[in-house]
Design an enzyme around this catalytic site. Structure first.
Site, short mmCIF file in Angstrom:
data_model
loop_
_atom_site.label_atom_id
_atom_site.label_comp_id
_atom_site.label_asym_id
_atom_site.label_seq_id
_atom_site.Cartn_x
_atom_site.Cartn_y
_atom_site.Cartn_z
N ASP A 75 0.83 -1.20 0.00
CA ASP A 75 0.00 0.00 0.00
C ASP A 75 0.87 1.25 0.00
OD1 ASP A 75 -3.00 0.98 0.70
OD2 ASP A 75 -1.54 2.23 1.75
N ILE A 76 0.60 2.14 -0.95
CA ILE A 76 1.42 3.35 -1.10
C ILE A 76 1.30 4.25 0.12
CG2 ILE A 76 1.72 5.46 -2.46
CD1 ILE A 76 0.87 3.84 -4.92
#
Length: 293
Positions: free
Chosen positions: A248-249
């Site tokens: 997840d960024i």
């Protein structure tokens, strides 16, 4: 106090539980009917295939949380109360989780967001559709696209929007979703998930009774569902406490900020950082997201 129907009950929860921070996060989604000033949110639920809307209003404090629940009285009253408890995770001892992180690098974040629970998406089926829609989009457009989808094909009750039923979405054509700015592939994924659900092959009541690994093995076979989608579904669809979506960024950016890194952390670095956060990795994830929202 009676409002929008019949008073259901008054709920006492073990503190800490910061409902104001819950409302703040829920308000990021334009589909959620949040009233910050009134400290309340309206919750759409499908119970025994019937749409039910309940309103949850905070009347207590973070240390002594109390809530009024309003909604339509009737045979689904008890089931609605159980579902609301599940959605808002009122059964979890957040103080235990908070103390777990006091000797970790996440202590300042947990202190800043003291008593923030993981709140589930209001419907597991809607959760997995939202995960599919949100893939590879910035958050603002992801919410816009989801809102278009729900308001075009879903339905409204008591001023609250429900996700379109699987049977409805299963009959859609790809071009109908492309008109909303879905990519062709994402449209295929959403329709495919709906078809599996409408046919009974994807049963969310059954999924609740499976382990994380069993759910992963089942969902990863669906077109459009990758590890990130499964992890987010486990966390926000089912409330599983020990998920860390390393791809997840947002989490990567939060860790970059926390550790003052020049670049986003590698997967190996993230694994090292997170070792002491087990068995509450989902809460580490949530609080990291909160730290940059």
């Amino acid at each position: 106090m009676i409002k929008d129907g019949f008073f259901l009950e008054k709920i006492h929860v073990e503190g800490p539980y910061n409902f104001d921070l819950v409302l703040d996060r829920l308000s990021n989604d334009p589909l959620n009917q949040v009233d910050i000033e009134n400290r309340s949110v309206k919750v759409p639920m499908l119970l025994n295939h019937h749409p039910v809307v309940a309103e949850v209003k905070a009347i207590g404090t973070t240390d002594k949380p109390e809530f009024f629940i309003f909604g339509t009285d009737g045979p689904l009253k008890e089931k609605a109360a159980v579902r609301l408890s599940d959605i808002f995770q009122w059964h979890l001892p957040l103080e235990t989780i908070h103390m777990h992180f006091q000797n970790t690098e996440l202590k300042p974040i947990f202190d800043a967001h003291y008593g923030t629970p993981i709140v589930l998406d209001f419907d597991p089926y809607g959760c997995i559709l939202k995960c599919i829609i949100h893939q590879q989009l910035n958050l603002a457009f992801a919410h816009t696209l989801t809102e278009r989808f729900v308001k075009t094909f879903g339905f409204e009750k008591d001023g609250v929007w429900f996700y379109p039923l699987p049977e409805k979405v299963a009959e859609l054509k790809v071009d109908e979703l492309r008109e909303l700015q879905f990519s062709g592939r994402k449209a295929e994924y959403v329709i495919g998930i709906a078809k599996e659900t409408a046919a009974g092959k994807l049963n969310f009541d059954e999924l609740k009774n499976l382990s994380d690994e069993e759910i992963y093995d089942k969902l990863i076979k669906l077109r459009g569902v990758g590890p990130w989608t499964v992890q987010n579904f486990l966390m926000f669809g089912l409330g599983r406490p020990n998920l860390f979506p390393a791809a997840d960024i947002g989490i990567q950016n939060a860790l970059k900020k926390l550790y003052k890194l020049e670049a986003k952390p590698t997967l190996e670095e993230m694994e090292t950082f997170s070792k002491s956060w087990d068995p509450y990795l989902s809460y580490a994830s949530l609080y990291l997201w909160r730290s940059i929202e």
